[in-house]
Design a protein around this motif. Structure first.
Motif, PDB file in Angstrom:
ATOM      1  N   LYS A   1      -6.578  -2.702   1.473  1.00 53.14           N
ATOM      2  CA  LYS A   1      -6.050  -3.318   2.695  1.00 53.14           C
ATOM      3  C   LYS A   1      -6.346  -4.813   2.703  1.00 53.14           C
ATOM      4  N   GLN A   2      -7.563  -5.174   2.276  1.00 54.15           N
ATOM      5  CA  GLN A   2      -7.897  -6.593   2.264  1.00 54.15           C
ATOM      6  C   GLN A   2      -7.076  -7.340   1.218  1.00 54.15           C
ATOM      7  N   ARG A   3      -6.755  -6.668   0.120  1.00 54.96           N
ATOM      8  CA  ARG A   3      -5.905  -7.334  -0.869  1.00 54.96           C
ATOM      9  C   ARG A   3      -4.499  -7.531  -0.309  1.00 54.96           C
ATOM     10  N   VAL A   4      -4.044  -6.569   0.501  1.00 54.91           N
ATOM     11  CA  VAL A   4      -2.752  -6.751   1.173  1.00 54.91           C
ATOM     12  C   VAL A   4      -2.833  -7.955   2.110  1.00 54.91           C
ATOM     13  N   SER A   5      -3.957  -8.077   2.821  1.00 58.54           N
ATOM     14  CA  SER A   5      -4.120  -9.214   3.726  1.00 58.54           C
ATOM     15  C   SER A   5      -4.072 -10.530   2.958  1.00 58.54           C
ATOM     16  N   ILE A   6      -4.679 -10.531   1.773  1.00 58.29           N
ATOM     17  CA  ILE A   6      -4.646 -11.738   0.949  1.00 58.29           C
ATOM     18  C   ILE A   6      -3.206 -12.034   0.538  1.00 58.29           C
ATOM     19  N   ALA A   7      -2.490 -10.976   0.114  1.00 57.24           N
ATOM     20  CA  ALA A   7      -1.089 -11.152  -0.278  1.00 57.24           C
ATOM     21  C   ALA A   7      -0.287 -11.703   0.900  1.00 57.24           C
ATOM     22  N   SER A   8      -0.588 -11.205   2.096  1.00 59.34           N
ATOM     23  CA  SER A   8       0.132 -11.658   3.287  1.00 59.34           C
ATOM     24  C   SER A   8      -0.088 -13.143   3.527  1.00 59.34           C
TER      25      SER A   8
ATOM     26  N   THR B   1      16.066 -14.672   3.983  1.00 63.31           N
ATOM     27  CA  THR B   1      15.799 -13.293   3.552  1.00 63.31           C
ATOM     28  C   THR B   1      15.544 -13.129   2.052  1.00 63.31           C
ATOM     29  N   GLU B   2      16.416 -13.713   1.209  1.00 59.68           N
ATOM     30  CA  GLU B   2      16.242 -13.494  -0.237  1.00 59.68           C
ATOM     31  C   GLU B   2      14.901 -14.050  -0.701  1.00 59.68           C
ATOM     32  N   GLU B   3      14.533 -15.203  -0.146  1.00 64.64           N
ATOM     33  CA  GLU B   3      13.274 -15.804  -0.567  1.00 64.64           C
ATOM     34  C   GLU B   3      12.086 -14.973  -0.090  1.00 64.64           C
ATOM     35  N   ILE B   4      12.232 -14.319   1.083  1.00 62.72           N
ATOM     36  CA  ILE B   4      11.141 -13.464   1.558  1.00 62.72           C
ATOM     37  C   ILE B   4      10.874 -12.368   0.531  1.00 62.72           C
ATOM     38  N   TRP B   5      11.959 -11.735   0.050  1.00 59.89           N
ATOM     39  CA  TRP B   5      11.787 -10.660  -0.934  1.00 59.89           C
ATOM     40  C   TRP B   5      11.067 -11.163  -2.172  1.00 59.89           C
ATOM     41  N   GLN B   6      11.465 -12.363  -2.603  1.00 58.40           N
ATOM     42  CA  GLN B   6      10.855 -12.944  -3.788  1.00 58.40           C
ATOM     43  C   GLN B   6       9.363 -13.213  -3.551  1.00 58.40           C
ATOM     44  N   ARG B   7       9.058 -13.806  -2.389  1.00 59.97           N
ATOM     45  CA  ARG B   7       7.660 -14.116  -2.083  1.00 59.97           C
ATOM     46  C   ARG B   7       6.821 -12.859  -1.970  1.00 59.97           C
ATOM     47  N   VAL B   8       7.375 -11.818  -1.345  1.00 60.05           N
ATOM     48  CA  VAL B   8       6.645 -10.554  -1.191  1.00 60.05           C
ATOM     49  C   VAL B   8       6.317  -9.986  -2.562  1.00 60.05           C
ATOM     50  N   ALA B   9       7.317  -9.981  -3.443  1.00 59.72           N
ATOM     51  CA  ALA B   9       7.102  -9.430  -4.787  1.00 59.72           C
ATOM     52  C   ALA B   9       6.021 -10.224  -5.522  1.00 59.72           C
ATOM     53  N   GLU B  10       6.106 -11.549  -5.448  1.00 57.50           N
ATOM     54  CA  GLU B  10       5.114 -12.389  -6.144  1.00 57.50           C
ATOM     55  C   GLU B  10       3.710 -12.184  -5.589  1.00 57.50           C
ATOM     56  N   SER B  11       3.619 -12.167  -4.261  1.00 55.15           N
ATOM     57  CA  SER B  11       2.296 -12.070  -3.634  1.00 55.15           C
ATOM     58  C   SER B  11       1.638 -10.738  -3.941  1.00 55.15           C
ATOM     59  N   LEU B  12       2.426  -9.658  -3.882  1.00 47.74           N
ATOM     60  CA  LEU B  12       1.836  -8.346  -4.163  1.00 47.74           C
ATOM     61  C   LEU B  12       1.427  -8.258  -5.627  1.00 47.74           C
ATOM     62  N   GLU B  13       2.223  -8.881  -6.492  1.00 50.30           N
ATOM     63  CA  GLU B  13       1.892  -8.901  -7.912  1.00 50.30           C
ATOM     64  C   GLU B  13       0.562  -9.637  -8.129  1.00 50.30           C
ATOM     65  N   ALA B  14       0.400 -10.758  -7.422  1.00 54.44           N
ATOM     66  CA  ALA B  14      -0.791 -11.598  -7.615  1.00 54.44           C
ATOM     67  C   ALA B  14      -2.073 -10.867  -7.245  1.00 54.44           C
ATOM     68  N   VAL B  15      -2.010  -9.923  -6.307  1.00 56.01           N
ATOM     69  CA  VAL B  15      -3.226  -9.193  -5.931  1.00 56.01           C
ATOM     70  C   VAL B  15      -3.217  -7.779  -6.516  1.00 56.01           C
ATOM     71  N   GLY B  16      -2.227  -7.488  -7.363  1.00 55.73           N
ATOM     72  CA  GLY B  16      -2.171  -6.185  -8.022  1.00 55.73           C
ATOM     73  C   GLY B  16      -1.881  -5.033  -7.083  1.00 55.73           C
ATOM     74  N   MET B  17      -1.028  -5.262  -6.086  1.00 52.01           N
ATOM     75  CA  MET B  17      -0.713  -4.185  -5.146  1.00 52.01           C
ATOM     76  C   MET B  17       0.771  -3.814  -5.186  1.00 52.01           C
ATOM     77  N   THR B  18       1.458  -4.198  -6.251  1.00 55.77           N
ATOM     78  CA  THR B  18       2.901  -3.940  -6.314  1.00 55.77           C
ATOM     79  C   THR B  18       3.215  -2.447  -6.189  1.00 55.77           C
ATOM     80  N   ALA B  19       2.361  -1.620  -6.800  1.00 56.29           N
ATOM     81  CA  ALA B  19       2.628  -0.181  -6.783  1.00 56.29           C
ATOM     82  C   ALA B  19       2.597   0.404  -5.374  1.00 56.29           C
ATOM     83  N   TYR B  20       1.998  -0.313  -4.448  1.00 57.96           N
ATOM     84  CA  TYR B  20       1.832   0.231  -3.103  1.00 57.96           C
ATOM     85  C   TYR B  20       2.797  -0.364  -2.089  1.00 57.96           C
TER      86      TYR B  20
END
Lengths: 287, 291
Positions: free
Chosen positions: A153-160, A121-140
């Motif tokens: 949406k496609q940037r979210v898919s990339i983050a995923s 779980t803790e690592e999931i949170w970390q990965r989610v934060a990093e991935s959203l940051e990398a595609v500039g979608m943290t605010a969403y």
């Protein structure tokens, strides 16, 4: 040996009638041999039905070769014990942004891949934060995907995909359903990941200008590789591309036409800036 | 905009009720609903109503929002109330033409009305204070012991959350198809009911085709992201019981105990329909004195 390697790959779509008799066979891939180096940005071009999406689905082990082999990071895709490892190594972004987002919130969607992989779980949170940051979608991150634009949406898919920490990312016409602004967002995000994270990107597209920024362009036709090389090499063969029912980028096309009329321009002009510079050189020389 | 509709009517707020574990809330709602059907007794209903009011205040959901949920059932509520008002046998206190209002009918109608209102408000609190994600998550966890009976708990929860995600998309698609068919001269308005239903066929067929295509795409996208069922899966937001959940369970047990004790000791009105008319009359007199 490269990270993705196919050898004489062949795949057929078999149409059957109601009694399961073979009605017809379409050969989607016919002897495709590829060797993609780790860290490259590869663009695969081709008109509809050229087999480019089928090829992409082989790399992610969604389809399996009828003949030949596909090896991803040293793993043969037909080895079913390695299935999840292959899918984790080669993430995939699909065309329709609505049909690939599973979570009800942006962050939950990004977490879906790591959850399936059994990441703590803790690592999931970390990965989610990093991935959203990398595609500039943290605010969403706490928004519903339904309210985002196509590009977002496609940037979210990339983050995923990158939340699964893949070595390569296959993008199957990720911009086909987007407006020009959204297309730019997505392609920029892909280039950024390629440069900063060193993720190998295989971009399948039919927009020529998206291919111009790639390290290498592969043109497919009728299930075969028709052309292969750097964007400059490929785009300088304008007539050949046209015979494959493909357009070249606008600037390339203009330079090519001017050259046919006797203007002294180089082959394979890739973008507007290059064209302008080449024209200025010609102008200065003639003065 | 159809995409803006919120499903499950979640109301975002910071409250002790919102923070509770969804499993606690699920258990509490379930227990509350059962408690409403245990006894028919004004004191029991007073307790249930009082608790409901307290929880509503604690949940910080505006009352206006709460009552919105009642709007859709107001017809059923009135209908059942009127039915029991006019069709309960007993001492007639008012009659007109074929309609008769009995004393028993009056109390029966009030009980029914209260019961339905509290039932709906009670379950509304659950959906208003819990996101659909957490609710499905809770259902998965609650159902997981049923796995020994081969109940696919994870799969059911996954289907529910996918359905929740795609309902707005499919609604929008329906809208688009209807507009496209209208542009081609389709008529959804005129004709009798049969004709109207028939005119929806050109909407439903493309909708189904599109839904299957979406399902296919989604399945592929899920597989591409390593989905292989619930086995070995971790969660980003796993449910964890906190101390406040223990407190909530204690309160719940106390509430149930209070309900049962009150229901058993203060027997004022027994079930009217179960007893013969004479005895009902006698006891209803005593209930009047109690009031």
């Amino acid at each position: 040996m490269g990270i993705i390697k196919t050898n004489k790959l062949k795949y057929e779509y078999i149409r059957r009638d109601e009694d399961n008799n073979v009605e017809g066979i379409t050969t989607a891939l016919d002897g495709v041999s590829l060797d993609i180096k780790a860290g490259d940005f590869i663009a695969i071009l081709g008109h509809n039905g050229s087999g480019k999406s089928t090829l992409a689905r082989h790399i992610n082990a969604i389809l399996f070769p009828a003949e030949g082999t596909v090896v991803v990071d040293g793993m043969d895709t037909t080895d079913s014990s390695k299935l999840l490892d292959i899918r984790r190594t080669a993430g995939m972004v699909f065309q329709n942004p609505d049909n690939q987002i599973i979570g009800q919130l942006v962050e939950e969607d990004v977490a879906f891949g790591p959850e399936n992989m059994g990441v703590p779980t803790e690592e999931i949170w970390q990965r989610v934060a990093e991935s959203l940051e990398a595609v500039g979608m943290t605010a969403y991150r706490e928004h519903s995907p339904n309210r985002l634009s196509g590009g977002q949406k496609q940037r979210v898919s990339i983050a995923s995909v990158i939340a699964m920490h893949p070595k390569c990312m296959i993008m199957d016409e990720p911009t086909a359903m987007l407006d020009p602004g959204g297309r730019r967002e997505v392609i920029e995000a892909a280039h950024k990941l390629n440069k900063t994270e060193g993720i190998t990107v295989v971009l399948i597209t039919h927009y020529m200008d998206e291919a111009a920024g790639a390290d290498k362009v592969i043109v497919m036709d009728k299930g075969r590789i028709a052309m292969e090389g750097t964007p400059r090499e490929v785009f300088s063969r304008v007539e050949e591309l046209k015979s494959l029912r493909l357009d070249v980028p606008q600037s390339t096309e203009l330079a090519w036409r001017l050259k046919k009329r006797g203007v002294d321009l180089p082959d394979g002009v890739l973008d507007r800036r290059e064209l302008v510079e080449a024209l200025i050189r010609v102008y200065k020389r003639n003065k | 905009m159809l995409r803006d509709i919120t499903l499950g009517q979640y109301y975002k707020a910071e409250s002790p009720i919102h923070r509770l574990d969804p499993r606690t809330k699920l258990a509490a709602t379930f227990a509350y609903l059962i408690s409403l059907f245990l006894f028919k007794n004004p004191f029991v209903y007073m307790i249930a109503g009082g608790v409901l009011v307290c929880v509503i205040i604690a949940s910080r959901v505006p009352v206006r929002y709460m009552l919105k949920g009642m709007k859709s059932v107001i017809f059923i509520l009135l209908f059942t109330m009127l039915m029991s008002l006019f069709f309960t046998k007993g001492t007639v206190i008012w009659s007109f033409w074929k309609l008769r209002i009995t004393k028993e009918g009056l109390s029966q109608s009030a009980y029914t009305g209260l019961r339905i209102t509290m039932l709906i408000l009670g379950s509304n609190i659950l959906t208003l204070t819990t996101t659909p994600t957490r609710l499905t998550n809770a259902l998965e966890r609650v159902m997981s012991p049923l796995k020994i009976f081969r109940v696919p708990a994870h799969e059911i929860a996954m289907m529910m959350s996918i359905a929740l995600r795609f309902i707005p998309i499919l609604l929008e698609e329906t809208d688009r198809i209807m507009k496209a068919q209208l542009a081609r001269g389709a008529d959804f308005e005129s004709g009798n009911l049969f004709k109207k239903v028939k005119s929806l066929i050109p909407v439903l067929i493309p909708l189904f085709v599109a839904a299957f295509r979406r399902a296919n795409d989604l399945a592929m996208a899920m597989e591409a992201r390593c989905y292989h069922g619930g086995k070995g899966r971790t969660q980003m937001k796993p449910l964890k019981y906190a101390r406040r959940d223990a407190a909530a369970y204690c309160l719940l047990i106390m509430y149930m105990a209070l309900m049962i004790v009150t229901g058993l000791t203060l027997k004022s009105t027994p079930k009217t329909e179960a007893l013969p008319a004479v005895s009902t009359n006698m006891i209803s007199v005593s209930s009047d004195t109690l009031r």
